[in-house]
Enzyme design. Structure first.
Site, PDB file in Angstrom:
ATOM      1  N   ILE A 131      40.997  29.449  44.672  1.00  0.00           N
ATOM      2  CA  ILE A 131      41.948  29.753  45.725  1.00  0.00           C
ATOM      3  C   ILE A 131      41.409  30.962  46.489  1.00  0.00           C
ATOM      4  O   ILE A 131      40.563  31.706  45.978  1.00  0.00           O
ATOM      5  CB  ILE A 131      43.381  30.012  45.204  1.00  0.00           C
ATOM      6  CG1 ILE A 131      43.401  31.145  44.174  1.00  0.00           C
ATOM      7  CG2 ILE A 131      43.980  28.754  44.625  1.00  0.00           C
ATOM      8  CD1 ILE A 131      44.809  31.474  43.674  1.00  0.00           C
ATOM      9  N   ASP A 132      41.883  31.155  47.703  1.00  0.00           N
ATOM     10  CA  ASP A 132      41.349  32.202  48.564  1.00  0.00           C
ATOM     11  C   ASP A 132      41.555  33.592  47.964  1.00  0.00           C
ATOM     12  O   ASP A 132      42.495  33.819  47.190  1.00  0.00           O
ATOM     13  CB  ASP A 132      42.031  32.154  49.933  1.00  0.00           C
ATOM     14  CG  ASP A 132      41.798  30.845  50.662  1.00  0.00           C
ATOM     15  OD1 ASP A 132      40.781  30.192  50.378  1.00  0.00           O
ATOM     16  OD2 ASP A 132      42.648  30.485  51.500  1.00  0.00           O
ATOM     17  N   LYS A 133      40.713  34.511  48.380  1.00  0.00           N
ATOM     18  CA  LYS A 133      40.783  35.893  47.904  1.00  0.00           C
ATOM     19  C   LYS A 133      42.193  36.460  48.051  1.00  0.00           C
ATOM     20  O   LYS A 133      42.729  37.055  47.112  1.00  0.00           O
ATOM     21  CB  LYS A 133      39.782  36.751  48.684  1.00  0.00           C
ATOM     22  CG  LYS A 133      39.879  38.240  48.402  1.00  0.00           C
ATOM     23  CD  LYS A 133      38.922  39.036  49.270  1.00  0.00           C
ATOM     24  CE  LYS A 133      39.086  40.540  49.039  1.00  0.00           C
ATOM     25  NZ  LYS A 133      38.167  41.343  49.890  1.00  0.00           N
TER      26      LYS A 133
END
Length: 347
Positions: free
Chosen positions: A152-154
């Site tokens: 998942i994104d930062k």
């Protein structure tokens, strides 16, 4: 002719090797053919990859007993991106919600990068996992290493599953590849909705003008990959709405770019236009309220809340759920108070 390629391919799978079978090659089983070419592997590992649908011949998944033909193009896919840098263990706190011999469920905090890559070689979730798993061993005595299945994104918080052995990784990678799982997110987005639920369908791919972000291509356009997001209203605040988003597919930035495409970017999502005041009044008090919200949650309002899939060993469906993190809850509470105390006609 043999080529090695490190290009990113569909979903969370990456092409680690690409081979073009020489015209004079005998019709060997593909597991034997690859075993003779790939260093530091085993025939069993290759067979597991084939069973998981991670070995493609001319773009089609083939089993381990497939016999190679001259000029076949063979791709070997793995869940982890290829890397040539050593991953160093780092003592970084992790919120581990579940663990057994095959997998870990981690509730990742916003701001943490999942995997070392250019510009982020340290301080990642994988660095932390190498430290956490440092003393654990597989049945053969080799060390347990974290094996990624998805990311998942930062600046998105929430649940991820990480495999602890190669068989679990391959089986889980196939589950994600086939979209045979349940993933639900919470998203705070700009604007109100006339309906209580809906579905967004649109091909998602790299923006040709800015490769750092994704875009939704028009219907009929062959660019991008098929993507489907189902959404449902959880709570309305007039100028923003809390949604539950369920992914049918798992493309990079899917929820963020899908919501932008229908005019409802995520609250404080800088990359997709949500970090400006898009709905509301011109009153300075309201503008200060939004700035205060942005300061409370200086990232896109997106949380991977639940994750369900067939366990790689037992085959039983397992479902994991998580609470919204403190920053997300604080912003929602501010909106509830704002709506309760405001007497603005629009609300």
């Amino acid at each position: 002719m043999v080529e090695e390629n490190e290009s990113n391919v569909k979903d969370e799978l990456y092409e680690h090797f690409r081979f073009v079978v020489d015209p004079g090659t005998d019709m060997l089983r593909i597991d034997k053919y690859l075993f003779n070419l790939i260093r530091h592997t085993s025939r069993n590992k290759i067979q597991q990859a084939a069973k998981a649908g991670c070995i493609l011949v001319n773009g089609k998944a083939e089993k381990q007993n497939y016999k190679v033909h001259p000029n076949d193009v063979i791709s070997v896919l793995m869940p982890n991106p290829p890397r040539d840098t050593e991953i160093l263990p780092e003592d970084i706190p992790l919120n581990i919600q579940y663990e057994d011999d095959d997998l870990l469920i981690i509730n990742k905090e916003a701001g943490m990068v999942v995997h070392p890559a250019f510009g982020n070689y340290t301080g990642t979730m994988v660095n932390a996992l190498y430290h956490y798993l440092g003393q654990q061993q597989l049945p053969d005595g080799s060390p347990v290493k974290p094996l990624l299945v998805h990311r998942i994104d930062k600046n998105t918080s929430g649940l991820l599953v990480v495999a602890k052995n190669e068989i679990a990784q391959m089986r889980l990678a196939k589950v994600f590849f086939d979209h045979d799982l349940e993933r639900k997110y919470r998203a705070l987005v700009w604007g109100d909705f006339p309906d209580d639920e809906g579905t967004i369908v649109g091909n998602v791919g790299r923006n040709p003008k800015d490769r750092m972000v994704m875009t939704v291509f028009p219907e009929g356009d062959e660019r991008g990959k098929h993507a489907v997001t189902h959404w449902k209203v959880i709570e309305r605040f007039g100028y923003v709405t809390l949604l539950e988003c369920q992914l049918e597919t798992g493309r990079t930035h899917q929820i963020r770019v899908h919501m932008q495409s229908i005019g409802h970017p995520l609250f404080n999502d800088e990359a997709y236009g949500g970090s400006k005041i898009l709905k509301g009044t011109t009153f300075s008090k309201y503008q200060q309220f939004i700035r205060n919200c942005f300061a409370l949650m200086p990232r896109q309002a997106l949380h991977a809340k639940s994750l369900g899939f067939a366990h790689p060993t037992s085959g039983k469906f397992v479902l994991f759920d998580s609470e919204l993190p403190a920053d997300f809850q604080a912003v929602l509470e501010k909106w509830r108070n704002y709506v309760h105390t405001s007497h603005i006609d629009e609300l």
